[in-house]
Design a protein around this motif. Structure first.
Motif, PDB file in Angstrom:
ATOM      1  N   ILE A   1      72.195 114.089  29.867  1.00 60.03           N
ATOM      2  CA  ILE A   1      73.179 115.138  29.594  1.00 60.03           C
ATOM      3  C   ILE A   1      73.473 115.927  30.863  1.00 60.03           C
ATOM      4  O   ILE A   1      74.638 116.144  31.230  1.00 60.03           O
ATOM      5  CB  ILE A   1      72.681 116.077  28.472  1.00 60.03           C
ATOM      6  N   LYS A   2      72.425 116.334  31.563  1.00 62.45           N
ATOM      7  CA  LYS A   2      72.601 117.137  32.777  1.00 62.45           C
ATOM      8  C   LYS A   2      73.344 116.347  33.850  1.00 62.45           C
ATOM      9  O   LYS A   2      74.200 116.893  34.561  1.00 62.45           O
ATOM     10  CB  LYS A   2      71.245 117.589  33.309  1.00 62.45           C
ATOM     11  N   GLU A   3      73.025 115.066  33.979  1.00 63.56           N
ATOM     12  CA  GLU A   3      73.692 114.249  34.986  1.00 63.56           C
ATOM     13  C   GLU A   3      75.187 114.161  34.710  1.00 63.56           C
ATOM     14  O   GLU A   3      76.005 114.234  35.629  1.00 63.56           O
ATOM     15  CB  GLU A   3      73.080 112.851  35.022  1.00 63.56           C
ATOM     16  N   CYS A   4      75.553 114.015  33.446  1.00 67.14           N
ATOM     17  CA  CYS A   4      76.975 113.915  33.103  1.00 67.14           C
ATOM     18  C   CYS A   4      77.690 115.254  33.243  1.00 67.14           C
ATOM     19  O   CYS A   4      78.852 115.300  33.642  1.00 67.14           O
ATOM     20  CB  CYS A   4      77.122 113.363  31.684  1.00 67.14           C
ATOM     21  N   VAL A   5      77.011 116.347  32.927  1.00 65.86           N
ATOM     22  CA  VAL A   5      77.611 117.666  33.117  1.00 65.86           C
ATOM     23  C   VAL A   5      77.932 117.866  34.597  1.00 65.86           C
ATOM     24  O   VAL A   5      79.023 118.321  34.963  1.00 65.86           O
ATOM     25  CB  VAL A   5      76.670 118.787  32.625  1.00 65.86           C
ATOM     26  N   ASN A   6      76.986 117.520  35.460  1.00 69.23           N
ATOM     27  CA  ASN A   6      77.160 117.732  36.902  1.00 69.23           C
ATOM     28  C   ASN A   6      78.091 116.721  37.545  1.00 69.23           C
ATOM     29  O   ASN A   6      78.693 117.000  38.584  1.00 69.23           O
ATOM     30  CB  ASN A   6      75.800 117.687  37.597  1.00 69.23           C
ATOM     31  N   SER A   7      78.228 115.548  36.939  1.00 65.50           N
ATOM     32  CA  SER A   7      79.083 114.505  37.512  1.00 65.50           C
ATOM     33  C   SER A   7      80.518 114.574  37.015  1.00 65.50           C
ATOM     34  O   SER A   7      81.459 114.352  37.775  1.00 65.50           O
ATOM     35  CB  SER A   7      78.502 113.122  37.183  1.00 65.50           C
ATOM     36  N   PHE A   8      80.685 114.892  35.732  1.00 63.82           N
ATOM     37  CA  PHE A   8      82.021 114.978  35.136  1.00 63.82           C
ATOM     38  C   PHE A   8      82.301 116.450  34.834  1.00 63.82           C
ATOM     39  O   PHE A   8      82.354 116.867  33.673  1.00 63.82           O
ATOM     40  CB  PHE A   8      82.084 114.137  33.862  1.00 63.82           C
ATOM     41  N   THR A   9      82.454 117.246  35.877  1.00 62.92           N
ATOM     42  CA  THR A   9      82.532 118.699  35.722  1.00 62.92           C
ATOM     43  C   THR A   9      83.685 119.150  34.841  1.00 62.92           C
ATOM     44  O   THR A   9      83.584 120.149  34.134  1.00 62.92           O
ATOM     45  CB  THR A   9      82.642 119.375  37.100  1.00 62.92           C
ATOM     46  N   GLY A  10      84.782 118.408  34.868  1.00 65.50           N
ATOM     47  CA  GLY A  10      85.922 118.788  34.034  1.00 65.50           C
ATOM     48  C   GLY A  10      85.651 118.645  32.552  1.00 65.50           C
ATOM     49  O   GLY A  10      86.307 119.291  31.728  1.00 65.50           O
TER      50      GLY A  10
ATOM     51  N   GLN B   1      88.177 112.137  27.623  1.00 65.71           N
ATOM     52  CA  GLN B   1      87.247 111.622  26.621  1.00 65.71           C
ATOM     53  C   GLN B   1      86.121 112.642  26.415  1.00 65.71           C
ATOM     54  O   GLN B   1      85.588 113.188  27.380  1.00 65.71           O
ATOM     55  CB  GLN B   1      86.654 110.288  27.079  1.00 65.71           C
ATOM     56  N   PRO B   2      85.740 112.914  25.170  1.00 68.12           N
ATOM     57  CA  PRO B   2      84.705 113.923  24.904  1.00 68.12           C
ATOM     58  C   PRO B   2      83.297 113.386  25.179  1.00 68.12           C
ATOM     59  O   PRO B   2      82.460 113.288  24.287  1.00 68.12           O
ATOM     60  CB  PRO B   2      84.922 114.244  23.423  1.00 68.12           C
ATOM     61  N   ILE B   3      83.046 113.058  26.433  1.00 65.55           N
ATOM     62  CA  ILE B   3      81.795 112.411  26.800  1.00 65.55           C
ATOM     63  C   ILE B   3      80.590 113.319  26.545  1.00 65.55           C
ATOM     64  O   ILE B   3      79.549 112.861  26.063  1.00 65.55           O
ATOM     65  CB  ILE B   3      81.849 111.953  28.277  1.00 65.55           C
ATOM     66  N   LEU B   4      80.714 114.620  26.840  1.00 62.74           N
ATOM     67  CA  LEU B   4      79.579 115.522  26.623  1.00 62.74           C
ATOM     68  C   LEU B   4      79.345 115.753  25.133  1.00 62.74           C
ATOM     69  O   LEU B   4      78.193 115.817  24.683  1.00 62.74           O
ATOM     70  CB  LEU B   4      79.816 116.852  27.337  1.00 62.74           C
ATOM     71  N   HIS B   5      80.408 115.890  24.376  1.00 65.02           N
ATOM     72  CA  HIS B   5      80.277 115.996  22.921  1.00 65.02           C
ATOM     73  C   HIS B   5      79.466 114.803  22.387  1.00 65.02           C
ATOM     74  O   HIS B   5      78.537 114.960  21.591  1.00 65.02           O
ATOM     75  CB  HIS B   5      81.648 115.978  22.234  1.00 65.02           C
ATOM     76  N   ALA B   6      79.863 113.607  22.860  1.00 69.24           N
ATOM     77  CA  ALA B   6      79.238 112.378  22.364  1.00 69.24           C
ATOM     78  C   ALA B   6      77.762 112.315  22.722  1.00 69.24           C
ATOM     79  O   ALA B   6      76.922 111.941  21.895  1.00 69.24           O
ATOM     80  CB  ALA B   6      79.976 111.168  22.929  1.00 69.24           C
ATOM     81  N   LEU B   7      77.423 112.662  23.953  1.00 68.82           N
ATOM     82  CA  LEU B   7      76.034 112.612  24.397  1.00 68.82           C
ATOM     83  C   LEU B   7      75.153 113.561  23.599  1.00 68.82           C
ATOM     84  O   LEU B   7      74.034 113.220  23.205  1.00 68.82           O
ATOM     85  CB  LEU B   7      75.943 112.952  25.892  1.00 68.82           C
ATOM     86  N   ILE B   8      75.648 114.769  23.375  1.00 73.37           N
ATOM     87  CA  ILE B   8      74.869 115.763  22.623  1.00 73.37           C
ATOM     88  C   ILE B   8      74.675 115.295  21.186  1.00 73.37           C
ATOM     89  O   ILE B   8      73.573 115.371  20.629  1.00 73.37           O
ATOM     90  CB  ILE B   8      75.557 117.136  22.665  1.00 73.37           C
ATOM     91  N   MET B   9      75.750 114.795  20.569  1.00 75.56           N
ATOM     92  CA  MET B   9      75.653 114.304  19.197  1.00 75.56           C
ATOM     93  C   MET B   9      74.719 113.107  19.091  1.00 75.56           C
ATOM     94  O   MET B   9      74.089 112.889  18.051  1.00 75.56           O
ATOM     95  CB  MET B   9      77.044 113.911  18.687  1.00 75.56           C
ATOM     96  N   ASP B  10      74.620 112.338  20.166  1.00 76.88           N
ATOM     97  CA  ASP B  10      73.794 111.136  20.165  1.00 76.88           C
ATOM     98  C   ASP B  10      72.331 111.439  20.509  1.00 76.88           C
ATOM     99  O   ASP B  10      71.514 110.527  20.598  1.00 76.88           O
ATOM    100  CB  ASP B  10      74.349 110.132  21.170  1.00 76.88           C
ATOM    101  N   ASN B  11      72.016 112.725  20.696  1.00 74.35           N
ATOM    102  CA  ASN B  11      70.654 113.115  21.074  1.00 74.35           C
ATOM    103  C   ASN B  11      70.202 112.413  22.347  1.00 74.35           C
ATOM    104  O   ASN B  11      69.070 111.911  22.436  1.00 74.35           O
ATOM    105  CB  ASN B  11      69.663 112.824  19.936  1.00 74.35           C
ATOM    106  N   ALA B  12      71.094 112.376  23.325  1.00 71.67           N
ATOM    107  CA  ALA B  12      70.765 111.757  24.609  1.00 71.67           C
ATOM    108  C   ALA B  12      69.627 112.517  25.277  1.00 71.67           C
ATOM    109  O   ALA B  12      69.377 113.694  24.986  1.00 71.67           O
ATOM    110  CB  ALA B  12      71.995 111.764  25.514  1.00 71.67           C
ATOM    111  N   TYR B  13      68.956 111.847  26.178  1.00 76.48           N
ATOM    112  CA  TYR B  13      67.879 112.507  26.915  1.00 76.48           C
ATOM    113  C   TYR B  13      68.455 113.641  27.761  1.00 76.48           C
ATOM    114  O   TYR B  13      69.568 113.535  28.281  1.00 76.48           O
ATOM    115  CB  TYR B  13      67.164 111.503  27.811  1.00 76.48           C
ATOM    116  N   PRO B  14      67.708 114.731  27.925  1.00 79.26           N
ATOM    117  CA  PRO B  14      68.198 115.872  28.712  1.00 79.26           C
ATOM    118  C   PRO B  14      68.679 115.489  30.106  1.00 79.26           C
ATOM    119  O   PRO B  14      69.698 116.000  30.578  1.00 79.26           O
ATOM    120  CB  PRO B  14      66.976 116.799  28.779  1.00 79.26           C
ATOM    121  N   CYS B  15      67.969 114.583  30.773  1.00 74.73           N
ATOM    122  CA  CYS B  15      68.371 114.196  32.118  1.00 74.73           C
ATOM    123  C   CYS B  15      69.741 113.524  32.120  1.00 74.73           C
ATOM    124  O   CYS B  15      70.532 113.699  33.069  1.00 74.73           O
ATOM    125  CB  CYS B  15      67.327 113.285  32.760  1.00 74.73           C
TER     126      CYS B  15
END
Length: 337
Positions: free
Chosen positions: A220-229, A204-218
């Protein structure tokens, strides 16, 4: 309140409910009280048996499931507004009848059932002196998201309606509500952890979705570090999360640096080549990366294209090239000669 509504309010047996339906037909099921509530909504709110709910849905079909009360809530909104645990079988029953339309329907506050579930006022550290158990809410949220993914709710980047479910259509600027991020730690992130652990959802393009949704930086970073793949997940247009980050102007300190670093390490290439190849702007990270890059890295060609970093920057990523990066890379390269 008609006789069937009163029966559902009082948790009458399936035999009593069936007899009332036999006499009153679909009209008695669809009839609304002064607040716009029908018998199905009464049955859900006051905990009628699954047999009673099934009978109401069987006769009323999609019309009764989709019917709205005066607050704009459907039967699924009533489910998601409850403070007590509801069975997954009940949710499945309603969604099978209402489909994507039910999952996307908004109430008078412009909330889908999923958004209502996540943001309702019941959440807090304590409720009536007891620590809140979020497990039932997470279970239903996960079920709704999975149903949404199956029914393509919200499209590719909606993640089952999670991220576009709270876009306020009545806002003239159509800015996303921040409400779901207020309940990130209690509900949203634990649900995403379970979702991304499911084999069929790992891409699932979770990082794509978060960035497009203007999620808070914290977030985005948490998901990058947690869902490394996920940093290597490619969307239907062949774009990595870093491409979306460049396109949307994600700031270096707001998550771009984290994405670049992980993308570089997992693909065993330098951060300099990542920035050059994907069009990271000079003032938004390339300057920092070049300043830390040694001679060998600056003069190293990209394995997949055979181009030097300054050439990669000149070609640009999917959305842009940056003349500032080209100039400084050429200058750095020239100095090495």
């Amino acid at each position: 309140m008609n006789a069937l509504q009163r029966a559902c309010y009082n948790n009458a047996s399936i035999e009593v409910v069936s007899k009332l339906i036999e006499v009153g037909g679909i009209d008695i099921i669809m009839e609304q009280d002064g607040d716009g509530w029908n018998s199905l909504q009464y049955a859900i709110k006051y905990g009628a048996s699954i047999d009673v709910v099934s009978k109401l849905v069987e006769v009323g079909q999609k019309d009764v499931v989709m019917a709205k009360n005066n607050d704009g809530g459907t039967s699924l909104h009533v489910v998601c507004a409850k403070d007590t645990s509801v069975g997954e079988r009940l949710v499945d029953l309603l969604v099978r009848q209402g489909g994507a339309d039910l999952l996307m329907e908004r109430d008078a506050s412009d909330r889908t059932p999923l958004h209502l579930l996540i943001t309702k006022d019941a959440y807090g550290e304590y409720v009536e002196g007891h620590v809140v158990d979020y497990t039932p809410y997470r279970d239903i949220a996960l079920l709704l998201i999975n149903k949404g993914i199956q029914l393509h709710v919200g499209g590719e980047y909606g993640i089952g309606g999670l991220f576009n479910s709270h876009t306020r259509t009545n806002n003239e600027e159509t800015k996303p509500s921040r409400d779901i991020y207020w309940h990130w730690d209690e509900v949203v992130f634990p649900v995403l952890e379970r979702l991304m652990a499911q084999p069929n959802n790992r891409n699932q393009p979770i990082l794509h979705a978060l960035i497009m949704d203007n999620a808070y930086p914290c977030n985005i970073k948490e998901c990058v570090n947690s869902f490394t793949g996920s940093v290597n997940t490619i969307d239907s247009l062949g774009r990595y999360p870093i491409d979306i980050a460049v396109r949307h102007g994600l700031a270096w300190d707001d998550g771009m640096q984290t994405i670049v670093g992980l993308f570089a390490s997992t693909n065993r290439i330098s951060a300099l080549h990542v920035c050059a190849k994907h069009g990271v702007q000079w003032e938004n990270g390339m300057k920092n990366v070049l300043g830390r890059s040694g001679r060998k890295i600056v003069k190293r060609v990209d394995a997949s294209t055979g181009l030097y970093p300054f050439m990669l920057a000149a070609v640009g990523g999917k959305y842009s090239y940056d003349l500032g990066s080209v100039y400084h890379l050429i200058k750095k390269d020239w100095e090495l000669f």
